[in-house]
Design a protein around this motif. Structure first.
Motif, PDB file in Angstrom:
ATOM      1  N   ASN A 177       0.856  -1.185   0.000  1.00  0.00           N
ATOM      2  CA  ASN A 177       0.000   0.000   0.000  1.00  0.00           C
ATOM      3  C   ASN A 177       0.895   1.239   0.000  1.00  0.00           C
ATOM      4  OD1 ASN A 177      -2.244   1.545   0.098  1.00  0.00           O
ATOM      5  ND2 ASN A 177      -3.004   0.755   2.060  1.00  0.00           N
ATOM      6  N   GLU A 178       1.516   1.491  -1.148  1.00  0.00           N
ATOM      7  CA  GLU A 178       2.503   2.575  -1.248  1.00  0.00           C
ATOM      8  C   GLU A 178       1.823   3.930  -1.071  1.00  0.00           C
ATOM      9  OE1 GLU A 178       5.696   2.196  -1.505  1.00  0.00           O
ATOM     10  OE2 GLU A 178       6.075   0.230  -2.403  1.00  0.00           O
ATOM     11  N   ILE A 179       2.498   4.814  -0.353  1.00  0.00           N
ATOM     12  CA  ILE A 179       1.930   6.136  -0.101  1.00  0.00           C
ATOM     13  C   ILE A 179       1.983   6.996  -1.363  1.00  0.00           C
ATOM     14  CG2 ILE A 179       2.226   8.262   1.251  1.00  0.00           C
ATOM     15  CD1 ILE A 179       3.512   6.426   3.432  1.00  0.00           C
ATOM     16  N   PHE A 186       6.953   2.544 -11.980  1.00  0.00           N
ATOM     17  CA  PHE A 186       8.127   2.348 -11.119  1.00  0.00           C
ATOM     18  C   PHE A 186       7.729   1.833  -9.737  1.00  0.00           C
ATOM     19  CE2 PHE A 186      11.065   3.801  -7.858  1.00  0.00           C
ATOM     20  CZ  PHE A 186      12.240   3.247  -8.325  1.00  0.00           C
ATOM     21  N   ARG A 187       6.803   2.518  -9.118  1.00  0.00           N
ATOM     22  CA  ARG A 187       6.359   2.122  -7.776  1.00  0.00           C
ATOM     23  C   ARG A 187       4.842   1.981  -7.795  1.00  0.00           C
ATOM     24  NH1 ARG A 187       8.870   2.373  -3.245  1.00  0.00           N
ATOM     25  NH2 ARG A 187      10.446   3.819  -3.972  1.00  0.00           N
ATOM     26  N   THR A 188       4.374   0.770  -7.646  1.00  0.00           N
ATOM     27  CA  THR A 188       2.941   0.519  -7.749  1.00  0.00           C
ATOM     28  C   THR A 188       2.482  -0.277  -6.530  1.00  0.00           C
ATOM     29  OG1 THR A 188       3.508  -1.418  -9.080  1.00  0.00           O
ATOM     30  CG2 THR A 188       2.894   0.541 -10.277  1.00  0.00           C
ATOM     31  N   GLU A 190       0.366  -2.934  -6.759  1.00  0.00           N
ATOM     32  CA  GLU A 190       0.392  -4.335  -7.197  1.00  0.00           C
ATOM     33  C   GLU A 190       1.540  -4.456  -8.181  1.00  0.00           C
ATOM     34  OE1 GLU A 190      -3.320  -5.716  -8.817  1.00  0.00           O
ATOM     35  OE2 GLU A 190      -2.366  -7.429  -9.803  1.00  0.00           O
ATOM     36  N   PHE A 191       2.464  -5.367  -7.935  1.00  0.00           N
ATOM     37  CA  PHE A 191       3.614  -5.504  -8.826  1.00  0.00           C
ATOM     38  C   PHE A 191       4.106  -6.945  -8.791  1.00  0.00           C
ATOM     39  CE2 PHE A 191       6.918  -5.408  -5.455  1.00  0.00           C
ATOM     40  CZ  PHE A 191       6.186  -4.870  -4.402  1.00  0.00           C
ATOM     41  N   GLU A 192       5.149  -7.219  -9.560  1.00  0.00           N
ATOM     42  CA  GLU A 192       5.696  -8.588  -9.551  1.00  0.00           C
ATOM     43  C   GLU A 192       7.165  -8.546  -9.196  1.00  0.00           C
ATOM     44  OE1 GLU A 192       4.320 -11.288 -12.851  1.00  0.00           O
ATOM     45  OE2 GLU A 192       3.113  -9.525 -13.280  1.00  0.00           O
ATOM     46  N   GLN A 193       7.586  -9.575  -8.510  1.00  0.00           N
ATOM     47  CA  GLN A 193       8.989  -9.675  -8.109  1.00  0.00           C
ATOM     48  C   GLN A 193       9.611 -10.938  -8.675  1.00  0.00           C
ATOM     49  OE1 GLN A 193       8.653  -9.431  -3.752  1.00  0.00           O
ATOM     50  NE2 GLN A 193       9.747  -7.483  -3.887  1.00  0.00           N
ATOM     51  N   MET A 194      10.930 -10.885  -8.824  1.00  0.00           N
ATOM     52  CA  MET A 194      11.709 -12.073  -9.202  1.00  0.00           C
ATOM     53  C   MET A 194      12.751 -12.202  -8.096  1.00  0.00           C
ATOM     54  SD  MET A 194      12.229 -11.214 -13.275  1.00  0.00           S
ATOM     55  CE  MET A 194      13.066  -9.637 -13.066  1.00  0.00           C
ATOM     56  N   LEU A 261      16.839  -0.791  -8.601  1.00  0.00           N
ATOM     57  CA  LEU A 261      16.285  -1.752  -9.550  1.00  0.00           C
ATOM     58  C   LEU A 261      16.193  -3.122  -8.891  1.00  0.00           C
ATOM     59  CD1 LEU A 261      15.604  -2.489 -12.535  1.00  0.00           C
ATOM     60  CD2 LEU A 261      18.050  -2.854 -12.871  1.00  0.00           C
ATOM     61  N   GLU A 262      17.243  -3.463  -8.176  1.00  0.00           N
ATOM     62  CA  GLU A 262      17.327  -4.797  -7.558  1.00  0.00           C
ATOM     63  C   GLU A 262      18.144  -4.682  -6.277  1.00  0.00           C
ATOM     64  OE1 GLU A 262      18.580  -7.957 -10.117  1.00  0.00           O
ATOM     65  OE2 GLU A 262      19.324  -9.173  -8.456  1.00  0.00           O
ATOM     66  N   GLY A 263      17.784  -5.483  -5.292  1.00  0.00           N
ATOM     67  CA  GLY A 263      18.563  -5.519  -4.053  1.00  0.00           C
ATOM     68  C   GLY A 263      19.294  -6.848  -3.932  1.00  0.00           C
ATOM     69  N   VAL A 264      20.547  -6.796  -3.512  1.00  0.00           N
ATOM     70  CA  VAL A 264      21.282  -8.021  -3.163  1.00  0.00           C
ATOM     71  C   VAL A 264      21.577  -7.901  -1.676  1.00  0.00           C
ATOM     72  CG1 VAL A 264      23.277  -9.486  -3.651  1.00  0.00           C
ATOM     73  CG2 VAL A 264      22.292  -8.095  -5.481  1.00  0.00           C
ATOM     74  N   LEU A 306       9.937  -7.316 -11.262  1.00  0.00           N
ATOM     75  CA  LEU A 306       9.735  -7.663 -12.677  1.00  0.00           C
ATOM     76  C   LEU A 306       9.149  -6.470 -13.431  1.00  0.00           C
ATOM     77  CD1 LEU A 306       9.348  -9.412 -15.206  1.00  0.00           C
ATOM     78  CD2 LEU A 306       7.451 -10.554 -14.078  1.00  0.00           C
ATOM     79  N   THR A 307       8.128  -5.853 -12.845  1.00  0.00           N
ATOM     80  CA  THR A 307       7.498  -4.722 -13.537  1.00  0.00           C
ATOM     81  C   THR A 307       8.451  -3.517 -13.552  1.00  0.00           C
ATOM     82  OG1 THR A 307       6.299  -4.462 -11.444  1.00  0.00           O
ATOM     83  CG2 THR A 307       5.079  -5.343 -13.297  1.00  0.00           C
ATOM     84  N   ARG A 308       9.264  -3.381 -12.498  1.00  0.00           N
ATOM     85  CA  ARG A 308      10.249  -2.288 -12.495  1.00  0.00           C
ATOM     86  C   ARG A 308      11.343  -2.568 -13.524  1.00  0.00           C
ATOM     87  NH1 ARG A 308      12.490   0.157  -6.900  1.00  0.00           N
ATOM     88  NH2 ARG A 308      10.252   0.526  -6.619  1.00  0.00           N
TER      89      ARG A 308
HETATM   90  P1  ATP Z   1      11.807   0.959  -1.854  1.00  0.00           P
HETATM   91  O1  ATP Z   1      12.828   1.363  -0.835  1.00  0.00           O
HETATM   92  O2  ATP Z   1      12.018   1.561  -3.236  1.00  0.00           O
HETATM   93  O3  ATP Z   1      10.387   1.000  -1.395  1.00  0.00           O
HETATM   94  P2  ATP Z   1      12.485  -1.656  -1.140  1.00  0.00           P
HETATM   95  O4  ATP Z   1      13.909  -1.462  -0.792  1.00  0.00           O
HETATM   96  O5  ATP Z   1      11.458  -1.775  -0.094  1.00  0.00           O
HETATM   97  O6  ATP Z   1      12.052  -0.566  -2.186  1.00  0.00           O
HETATM   98  P3  ATP Z   1      12.597  -4.386  -1.680  1.00  0.00           P
HETATM   99  O7  ATP Z   1      11.705  -4.732  -0.582  1.00  0.00           O
HETATM  100  O8  ATP Z   1      14.057  -4.665  -1.548  1.00  0.00           O
HETATM  101  O9  ATP Z   1      12.393  -2.881  -2.102  1.00  0.00           O
HETATM  102  O10 ATP Z   1      12.027  -5.053  -3.003  1.00  0.00           O
HETATM  103  C1  ATP Z   1      12.838  -5.651  -3.973  1.00  0.00           C
HETATM  104  C2  ATP Z   1      12.540  -5.117  -5.341  1.00  0.00           C
HETATM  105  O11 ATP Z   1      11.140  -5.169  -5.610  1.00  0.00           O
HETATM  106  C3  ATP Z   1      12.925  -3.664  -5.543  1.00  0.00           C
HETATM  107  O12 ATP Z   1      14.286  -3.550  -5.892  1.00  0.00           O
HETATM  108  C4  ATP Z   1      12.019  -3.254  -6.674  1.00  0.00           C
HETATM  109  O13 ATP Z   1      12.582  -3.620  -7.934  1.00  0.00           O
HETATM  110  C5  ATP Z   1      10.778  -4.073  -6.452  1.00  0.00           C
HETATM  111  N1  ATP Z   1       9.737  -3.271  -5.780  1.00  0.00           N
HETATM  112  C6  ATP Z   1       9.625  -3.004  -4.464  1.00  0.00           C
HETATM  113  N2  ATP Z   1       8.547  -2.252  -4.215  1.00  0.00           N
HETATM  114  C7  ATP Z   1       7.955  -2.036  -5.416  1.00  0.00           C
HETATM  115  C8  ATP Z   1       6.790  -1.322  -5.831  1.00  0.00           C
HETATM  116  N3  ATP Z   1       6.004  -0.709  -4.951  1.00  0.00           N
HETATM  117  N4  ATP Z   1       6.490  -1.304  -7.133  1.00  0.00           N
HETATM  118  C9  ATP Z   1       7.264  -1.936  -8.050  1.00  0.00           C
HETATM  119  N5  ATP Z   1       8.369  -2.633  -7.726  1.00  0.00           N
HETATM  120  C10 ATP Z   1       8.711  -2.675  -6.417  1.00  0.00           C
END
Ligand code: ATP
Length: 454
Positions: A177-179, A186-188, A190-194, A261-264, A306-308
Motif C-alpha cells: 500500500n505505497e503512499i 516504477f512504484r505501484t 500491485e507488482f511482480e517480483q523475481m 532496480l534490484e537488491g542483493v 519484474l514490472t520495475r
Molecule cells: P523501496 O525502498 O524503493 O520502497 P524496497 O527497498 O522496499 O524498495 P525491496 O523490498 O528490496 O524494495 O524489493 C525488492 C525489489 O522489488 C525492488 O528492488 C524493486 O525492484 C521491487 N519493488 C519493491 N517495491 C515495489 C513497488 N512498490 N512497485 C514496483 N516494484 C517494487
C-alpha cells in the motif's frame, strides 16, 4: 518519462488500470506487447537462475500465507513508511522523501500549508478470509515473495535432495500500500517480483554475497543493458533493513534519476531463525556430509522487481534518431523521401523483444502476400511473428521500430524469381538478401550473436 509513457500506451505495452472509470492509482494493465515483454523478461531471469544453475530450484508459493508468517518476518511490526499529510491541500508524502526542513517546519512542499505529525503507516494490504470479519480472520496480501520460499525451504531440501549451498527462485505478485505511486510503473501497489534466496553455511555468507553481486551485474550486461546507466549503492547503517547484515542495490539511471532496480542482501540467519521461533519447527540444516553438523543457514537474497525491470528495459531501449539519407537502395529499403525523418526505436535485445520478426510483403498483389503468408506460417513455430501488409514499406518499418522488432523480412518481386527475401536489421537499418530456405537458421544465428552497439 512522458515520451515512454505515451509510447507505452499508444503501442499497447501498458494501460492505466480501469481507465474508463478514471483509473486506479497504483495499478496498471499490460497490453499485447507489454505482456509479451514481461513474459520474456521473466523467462530470461528464470532461465538464468534455474536452467543455468544446477543448484537452484523453482517455486510458486501462494499469495495468501498464514498471518503468523508476517509476525515472524517482522513485517507486522516493521514494514512501515513514515507518513505526513497536508491539512490544506490534502497531499500525502513519505516523510523521508521530502526535504527535512519541511518536516521540521511542518510546511507542505506543494502549497506551504500545515503538515500533520509524522506517523507510521504499515504497507501491507490487510483483508479478511472466510465469512467472519473479525480479528481471527485477518489475512495479508504478501508484500514480498521471499517468505513463501523460507517456509518451504525444508520441503525443497527433502523433495529435491538439495544440499547447501543451494537456492530457490520464485516469480510472483506482491502488494504494498505505497503512499506515493508516481513515475508510471516504477512504484505501484500491485507488482511482480523475481526473487532468489540462496542458502549458505554461516561463515561462507560474505563470499557468496560477493559472488551473487558479481553474477547479477553480469546478468544485466548479458541482457544488453547500458552499463553506464547502472551503479551499485551500498546501504549505510541507517538504511539497513532489520534483517540485513549487508545490502547493496543495483541502481538504474531512470529519467527521474538513479533509483533502485534490484537488491542483493545478506539476510543472515534472521529469517529461518524467526520462522523456527514462531512456528516451533526445527529450521536447522543437517549437514550429512560433515558429521551431521547442524546449523541455521544464512541467506543471500537477490530481489528484483519484474514490472520495475520492464520499465528499466523500456527506458534503456528507447532511442530517437534521424534517418540518414540513402543508407540503402532497392525496392524494400528506407527510401530517399524518409531521409531526415525522426524515427523512434526500441532497441530491445532480440530475446526480450515482444515481436522477433515482422513479415512484410512489399505489395498485396501479384502473389507477394501469399508468399509472405507462407513464410509467416513457417517462422511462427519458432519465433514471435507479426504480419503487416498495410501502407508504405517505410512506414511499416517505423511501426516495427517503435515496437522494438529486431528483424523485418520483406518479400518483393525478386523473391518470386530467386526465392530470396530482404532481412532488415532494426538497429543499423541495414539490409541483406537471404534465401528463404535459410531464413530461420539465419535468424537463430543473429539472435545468438546479438550485441548491442547503439
Ligand atoms: P523501496 O525502498 O524503493 O520502497 P524496497 O527497498 O522496499 O524498495 P525491496 O523490498 O528490496 O524494495 O524489493 C525488492 C525489489 O522489488 C525492488 O528492488 C524493486 O525492484 C521491487 N519493488 C519493491 N517495491 C515495489 C513497488 N512498490 N512497485 C514496483 N516494484 C517494487
Amino acid at each position: 518519462m512522458d515520451k515512454i509513457t505515451s509510447l507505452a500506451k499508444r503501442r499497447g505495452f501498458v494501460f492505466q488500470s480501469s481507465e474508463i472509470y478514471g483509473g486506479q492509482n497504483g495499478a496498471w494493465d499490460y497490453g499485447p506487447l507489454g505482456v509479451e515483454l514481461k513474459n520474456r523478461i521473466a523467462a530470461a531471469w528464470w532461465k538464468e537462475m534455474t536452467q543455468l544453475n544446477d543448484d537452484i530450484a523453482g517455486l510458486d508459493a501462494a499469495i495468501l500465507m498464514h498471518p503468523r508468517t508476517w509476525e515472524a518476518s517482522g513485517h507486522v511490526e516493521n514494514f512501515t513508511d513514515p507518513l505526513v499529510d497536508c491539512k490544506k491541500c490534502k497531499s500525502r508524502f513519505r516523510a523521508d522523501q521530502i526535504p527535512q526542513e519541511n518536516i521540521k517546519e511542518k510546511k507542505c512542499p506543494e502549497c506551504s500549508g500545515e503538515l500533520t505529525d509524522t506517523r507510521k503507516f504499515n504497507l501491507m494490504f490487510k483483508t479478511n478470509i472466510g465469512p467472519a470479519e473479525d480479528s481471527a480472520s485477518i489475512i495479508y496480501l504478501r508484500p514480498e515473495t521471499a517468505q513463501g520460499i523460507y517456509v518451504n525451504y525444508k520441503n525443497i531440501i527433502q523433495s529435491n535432495r538439495m544440499k547447501i549451498p543451494f537456492g530457490i527462485a520464485q516469480i510472483g505478485k506482491a502488494f504494498r500500500n505505497e503512499i506515493v505511486t508516481k513515475n508510471f510503473i516504477f512504484r505501484t501497489c500491485e507488482f511482480e517480483q523475481m526473487e532468489m534466496q540462496f542458502f549458505v553455511k554461516p561463515g561462507t555468507d560474505e563470499q557468496w554475497f560477493d559472488e551473487w553481486r558479481r553474477r547479477r551485474w553480469a546478468y544485466y550486461e548479458k541482457m544488453g543493458v547500458k552499463t553506464d546507466n547502472l551503479r551499485w549503492h551500498r546501504h549505510g547503517p541507517d538504511e539497513l533493513a532489520h534483517y540485513a547484515k549487508d545490502a547493496y542495490d543495483i541502481e538504474y539511471l531512470f529519467p527521474m534519476g538513479w533509483r533502485e532496480l534490484e537488491g542483493v542482501h545478506n539476510r543472515s540467519d534472521y529469517d529461518l531463525g524467526r520462522h523456527a521461533q514462531y512456528s516451533g519447527k526445527d529450521m536447522q540444516y543437517i549437514d550429512q556430509d560433515n558429521n551431521n553438523d547442524r546449523y541455521t543457514p544464512f541467506i543471500i537474497e537477490t530481489s528484483a522487481g519484474l514490472t520495475r525491470t520492464l520499465l528499466m528495459i523500456l527506458c534503456d531501449a528507447y532511442d530517437e534518431e534521424t534517418v540518414a539519407s540513402g543508407a540503402n537502395s532497392g525496392s524494400s529499403s528506407e527510401t530517399q523521401s524518409e531521409a531526415g525523418e525522426l524515427r523512434t526505436v526500441l532497441r530491445f535485445h532480440p530475446r526480450l523483444a515482444p515481436i522477433t520478426v515482422a513479415v512484410l510483403p512489399l505489395m498485396k498483389k501479384d502473389g507477394l502476400a501469399e508468399m509472405a503468408q507462407d513464410i509467416r506460417r513457417e517462422l511462427k513455430e519458432d519465433f514471435a511473428v507479426d504480419f503487416d501488409q498495410a501502407g508504405a514499406i517505410g512506414r511499416r518499418y517505423r511501426r516495427q521500430d517503435e515496437a522494438g522488432t529486431p528483424f523485418c523480412v520483406t518479400i518483393d518481386y525478386q523473391s518470386k524469381e530467386d526465392k530470396t527475401v530482404t532481412l532488415r536489421f532494426r538497429d543499423s537499418m541495414e539490409q541483406e538478401r537471404v534465401p528463404i530456405a535459410k531464413l530461420a537458421t539465419k535468424l537463430q544465428q543473429e539472435i545468438k550473436a546479438y550485441r548491442r552497439k547503439l
